[in-house]
Enzyme design. Sequence first.
Site, PDB file in Angstrom:
ATOM      1  N   ASN A  94      -9.927  -0.253   0.591  1.00 43.66           N
ATOM      2  CA  ASN A  94      -8.537   0.100  -0.038  1.00 43.66           C
ATOM      3  C   ASN A  94      -8.164  -0.353  -0.654  1.00 43.66           C
ATOM      4  O   ASN A  94      -8.450  -2.234  -1.007  1.00 43.66           O
ATOM      5  CB  ASN A  94      -8.067  -1.681   1.390  1.00 43.66           C
ATOM      6  CG  ASN A  94      -7.135  -1.267   1.772  1.00 43.66           C
ATOM      7  OD1 ASN A  94      -6.617  -0.550   1.159  1.00 43.66           O
ATOM      8  ND2 ASN A  94      -6.061  -1.874   2.786  1.00 43.66           N
TER       9      ASN A  94
ATOM     10  N   HIS B 170      -3.116   7.455   3.148  1.00 44.81           N
ATOM     11  CA  HIS B 170      -3.884   5.353   2.196  1.00 44.81           C
ATOM     12  C   HIS B 170      -5.160   5.081   3.226  1.00 44.81           C
ATOM     13  O   HIS B 170      -5.059   5.415   4.466  1.00 44.81           O
ATOM     14  CB  HIS B 170      -2.619   5.049   2.356  1.00 44.81           C
ATOM     15  CG  HIS B 170      -3.128   3.389   2.599  1.00 44.81           C
ATOM     16  ND1 HIS B 170      -3.997   2.866   0.899  1.00 44.81           N
ATOM     17  CD2 HIS B 170      -2.276   2.120   3.567  1.00 44.81           C
ATOM     18  CE1 HIS B 170      -3.998   1.634   1.475  1.00 44.81           C
ATOM     19  NE2 HIS B 170      -3.858   0.961   2.635  1.00 44.81           N
TER      20      HIS B 170
ATOM     21  N   CYS C  90       0.985  -1.135  -0.108  1.00 47.53           N
ATOM     22  CA  CYS C  90      -0.422   0.149   0.264  1.00 47.53           C
ATOM     23  C   CYS C  90       1.234   0.513  -0.082  1.00 47.53           C
ATOM     24  O   CYS C  90       0.400   2.426  -0.319  1.00 47.53           O
ATOM     25  CB  CYS C  90      -1.226   0.102   0.910  1.00 47.53           C
ATOM     26  SG  CYS C  90      -1.501  -1.222   1.336  1.00 47.53           S
TER      27      CYS C  90
END
Length: 335
Positions: free
Chosen positions: A289, A259, A119
């Site tokens: 996500n 994020h 990520c």
Amino acid sequence: MNNRSTPIYGQITGWGAYVPEKVLTNHDFPPELETSDEWIFQRTGIRARRIAAPDETTCTLSLHASRAALTQAGVQAAELDLIIVATSTPDHHTPPVSSQLQHSLGATDVPAFVIVTGCTGFVYALSTAYQFIHSGAYRTILVVGVELLSRFVDWTDRSMCVLFGDAAGAVVIQATERACGLRSFVLGSDGSQSEQIMMHGGGSAHPFSQEVLDNRQQYVQMNGREVFKFATRIVGPACEQAAAKAGLTLADIDWIIPHQANLRIIQAAAKTMDFPLERFVVNIEHYANTSAASIPLALTENLANGRILPTDRLLLVAFGAGLTWGAAVVEMSPR
Ligand code: UT7
């Protein structure tokens, strides 16, 4: 190379994003998964995610976002000097999806490579791109964050499949002598925690075998609680370090784009920082996500809706597999 006394900066001149058409809401999960909209929303802030169509791949997602970013920048694919793709979910182990994208864009012979830091990938890729610009090696770079995680999660595992979505985001960075663009970055990695987010099967340690499939090790697994603790611990210090490296404090930042892993992580991090929660850009509710795509997706969406201005000073912050983290101060235009 850059032997001149005038520094070269890298301005973000184009941005674009793509999400697949199919929306999967929290209500769409089958009863046998034993989850609920209430659990998912309360624990994560997620209401829905996008899921790629069968004929879509990481390359095609990237292509849509890249074309949008190039159009916005007024740059032809053939004018690119470099393409960097951040992803952990490429079309294939080999070839690199960056070369597939390069070909699909018609960016003939343009060098291209992939960055695999989970990520955190987009922040790593942006920081890498800046080095090529700052050194004078390249003047126009496409940076993509893309993920097609719906093909890598176990749809029978409620602790994982509700968390992720598919998306791509891209930016074009162009050399300029005007002070703007990436002003600082902080990158980190703690491999002692590598097992916290892991796809056990399919690599050299455990090549694909019947055993790998029987143990469902072809899917990404995560120790959510540990990653949660790590993320809430790292976000604040990473942001403060990145601001300090740019000669700033958090009071000088217009927006933090974190994020998008869990709304509670963002809320918990905000509490430890001298920065209002309202100035964190959050869109996890709609997309879940999307790993390396989450920051360029949030950036593009909020530039498009006018919430982020093309003159704003941004702080990007990410964390993920590795475990890795990264933060960067970005000035959209000279101040
Ligand atoms: O982007 C890369 C980095 N990733 C992250 O940052 C993710 C970080 N972690 C998290 O966001 C959170 O840890 C999760 C959202 C993954 C999990 O939230 P949690 O509050 O840490 O829940 P938990 O894993 O401790 O599970 C609590 C309970 C468990 O039941 P028991 O053992 O208490 O009876 C789980 O079985 O919730 C259960 N559970 C669910 N229940 C309904 C787990 N997933 C679900 C679900 N629906 N989807």
